[in-house]
Design a protein around this motif. Sequence first.
Motif, short mmCIF file in Angstrom:
data_model
loop_
_atom_site.label_atom_id
_atom_site.label_comp_id
_atom_site.label_asym_id
_atom_site.label_seq_id
_atom_site.Cartn_x
_atom_site.Cartn_y
_atom_site.Cartn_z
N LEU A 43 0.83 -1.22 0.00
CA LEU A 43 0.00 0.00 0.00
C LEU A 43 0.86 1.26 0.00
O LEU A 43 0.47 2.29 -0.54
CB LEU A 43 -0.92 0.01 1.22
CG LEU A 43 -2.05 -1.02 1.23
CD1 LEU A 43 -2.78 -0.99 2.57
CD2 LEU A 43 -3.01 -0.76 0.09
N LEU A 44 2.03 1.17 0.61
CA LEU A 44 2.94 2.31 0.67
C LEU A 44 3.93 2.33 -0.50
O LEU A 44 4.88 3.09 -0.50
CB LEU A 44 3.71 2.28 1.99
CG LEU A 44 2.87 2.36 3.27
CD1 LEU A 44 3.72 2.11 4.49
CD2 LEU A 44 2.17 3.71 3.34
N SER A 45 3.71 1.44 -1.45
CA SER A 45 4.58 1.30 -2.63
C SER A 45 6.02 0.94 -2.25
O SER A 45 6.98 1.39 -2.87
CB SER A 45 4.57 2.59 -3.46
OG SER A 45 3.27 2.82 -3.96
N LEU A 46 6.15 0.13 -1.23
CA LEU A 46 7.47 -0.35 -0.79
C LEU A 46 7.55 -1.87 -0.96
O LEU A 46 7.95 -2.60 -0.06
CB LEU A 46 7.72 0.04 0.68
CG LEU A 46 7.73 1.54 0.97
CD1 LEU A 46 7.74 1.78 2.47
CD2 LEU A 46 8.92 2.21 0.31
N ASN A 47 7.16 -2.33 -2.14
CA ASN A 47 7.06 -3.77 -2.42
C ASN A 47 8.37 -4.52 -2.17
O ASN A 47 8.36 -5.63 -1.64
CB ASN A 47 6.65 -4.00 -3.87
CG ASN A 47 5.37 -3.29 -4.22
OD1 ASN A 47 4.94 -2.39 -3.52
ND2 ASN A 47 4.77 -3.70 -5.31
N ILE A 48 9.48 -3.93 -2.54
CA ILE A 48 10.76 -4.63 -2.45
C ILE A 48 11.12 -4.97 -1.01
O ILE A 48 11.69 -6.02 -0.73
CB ILE A 48 11.89 -3.83 -3.15
CG1 ILE A 48 13.16 -4.68 -3.28
CG2 ILE A 48 12.19 -2.55 -2.40
CD1 ILE A 48 13.01 -5.79 -4.26
N ILE A 49 10.74 -4.09 -0.07
CA ILE A 49 11.03 -4.36 1.34
C ILE A 49 10.23 -5.57 1.81
O ILE A 49 10.74 -6.44 2.53
CB ILE A 49 10.73 -3.12 2.20
CG1 ILE A 49 11.68 -1.98 1.81
CG2 ILE A 49 10.87 -3.44 3.69
CD1 ILE A 49 11.37 -0.66 2.46
N GLY A 50 8.98 -5.68 1.37
CA GLY A 50 8.15 -6.84 1.71
C GLY A 50 8.74 -8.13 1.16
O GLY A 50 8.74 -9.16 1.84
N VAL A 51 9.24 -8.06 -0.05
CA VAL A 51 9.86 -9.24 -0.67
C VAL A 51 11.11 -9.66 0.11
O VAL A 51 11.33 -10.84 0.37
CB VAL A 51 10.20 -8.97 -2.15
CG1 VAL A 51 11.04 -10.09 -2.73
CG2 VAL A 51 8.93 -8.77 -2.95
N VAL A 52 11.90 -8.69 0.52
CA VAL A 52 13.11 -8.99 1.30
C VAL A 52 12.74 -9.66 2.62
O VAL A 52 13.35 -10.65 3.02
CB VAL A 52 13.94 -7.70 1.55
CG1 VAL A 52 15.03 -7.94 2.56
CG2 VAL A 52 14.51 -7.19 0.24
N PHE A 53 11.70 -9.15 3.30
CA PHE A 53 11.24 -9.76 4.55
C PHE A 53 10.79 -11.20 4.33
O PHE A 53 11.11 -12.10 5.11
CB PHE A 53 10.10 -8.96 5.19
CG PHE A 53 10.54 -7.77 5.97
CD1 PHE A 53 11.60 -7.84 6.86
CD2 PHE A 53 9.88 -6.56 5.82
CE1 PHE A 53 11.99 -6.74 7.59
CE2 PHE A 53 10.27 -5.45 6.55
CZ PHE A 53 11.33 -5.55 7.43
N LYS A 54 10.03 -11.43 3.26
CA LYS A 54 9.53 -12.78 2.96
C LYS A 54 10.68 -13.75 2.71
O LYS A 54 10.69 -14.87 3.22
CB LYS A 54 8.62 -12.76 1.72
CG LYS A 54 7.20 -12.50 2.01
CD LYS A 54 6.39 -12.64 0.72
CE LYS A 54 4.93 -12.70 1.02
NZ LYS A 54 4.12 -12.86 -0.17
N VAL A 55 11.64 -13.32 1.91
CA VAL A 55 12.78 -14.19 1.59
C VAL A 55 13.59 -14.48 2.85
O VAL A 55 13.95 -15.63 3.11
CB VAL A 55 13.67 -13.55 0.49
CG1 VAL A 55 14.98 -14.29 0.34
CG2 VAL A 55 12.91 -13.51 -0.83
N PHE A 56 13.86 -13.46 3.65
CA PHE A 56 14.62 -13.64 4.89
C PHE A 56 13.90 -14.60 5.83
O PHE A 56 14.50 -15.53 6.37
CB PHE A 56 14.87 -12.30 5.58
CG PHE A 56 15.63 -12.43 6.87
CD1 PHE A 56 16.99 -12.69 6.86
CD2 PHE A 56 14.98 -12.31 8.08
CE1 PHE A 56 17.70 -12.83 8.04
CE2 PHE A 56 15.67 -12.45 9.28
CZ PHE A 56 17.04 -12.72 9.26
N PHE A 57 12.60 -14.40 6.02
CA PHE A 57 11.82 -15.27 6.90
C PHE A 57 11.84 -16.71 6.39
O PHE A 57 12.01 -17.66 7.18
CB PHE A 57 10.38 -14.76 7.03
CG PHE A 57 9.52 -15.61 7.91
CD1 PHE A 57 9.67 -15.59 9.28
CD2 PHE A 57 8.56 -16.45 7.36
CE1 PHE A 57 8.89 -16.39 10.10
CE2 PHE A 57 7.78 -17.24 8.16
CZ PHE A 57 7.94 -17.21 9.53
N SER A 58 11.68 -16.89 5.10
CA SER A 58 11.69 -18.24 4.51
C SER A 58 13.03 -18.93 4.73
O SER A 58 13.09 -20.12 5.03
CB SER A 58 11.38 -18.17 3.01
OG SER A 58 10.09 -17.66 2.81
#
Length: 127
Positions: free
Chosen positions: A80-95
């Motif tokens: 929603l804040l147009s910070l998609n790449i940060i979300g992707v980084v969090f997902k990859v790190f968590f995985s």
Amino acid sequence: MDTIRKLLNTKDYTNSFTLKEREEGKIYCLIGYFFFFFFIPLFVKNNKYCKFHALQGLNLFLVSIFGGLTITLLNHLLNLLSLNIIGVVFKVFFSLVILFLFLFGIINVMTNKARELPLIGGFKIIK
């Protein structure tokens, strides 16, 4: 490097279990680390080694579920804040963290060890 060693140096309960217990329950303990199959090792009667790994598998399962939900919500907020790449980084790190914990548990079982999983292994959800 010392921080990583401290992180990986978890409590070792291996000497609390007999070799017979460890060998007898190995396959059940392995299955117990796969997603929601954490309860399978509990079917081995009177085997505390299996119970130990079932509880570690339960911790991993719960962290995977609740952490995954949290990361997903965070990802939507970041989108929603147009910070998609940060979300992707969090997902990859968590995985990667979940994969590491899974492999740590599997290696423990394969080497007949009973060491707590780093970060989450000390939580006692069921006695």
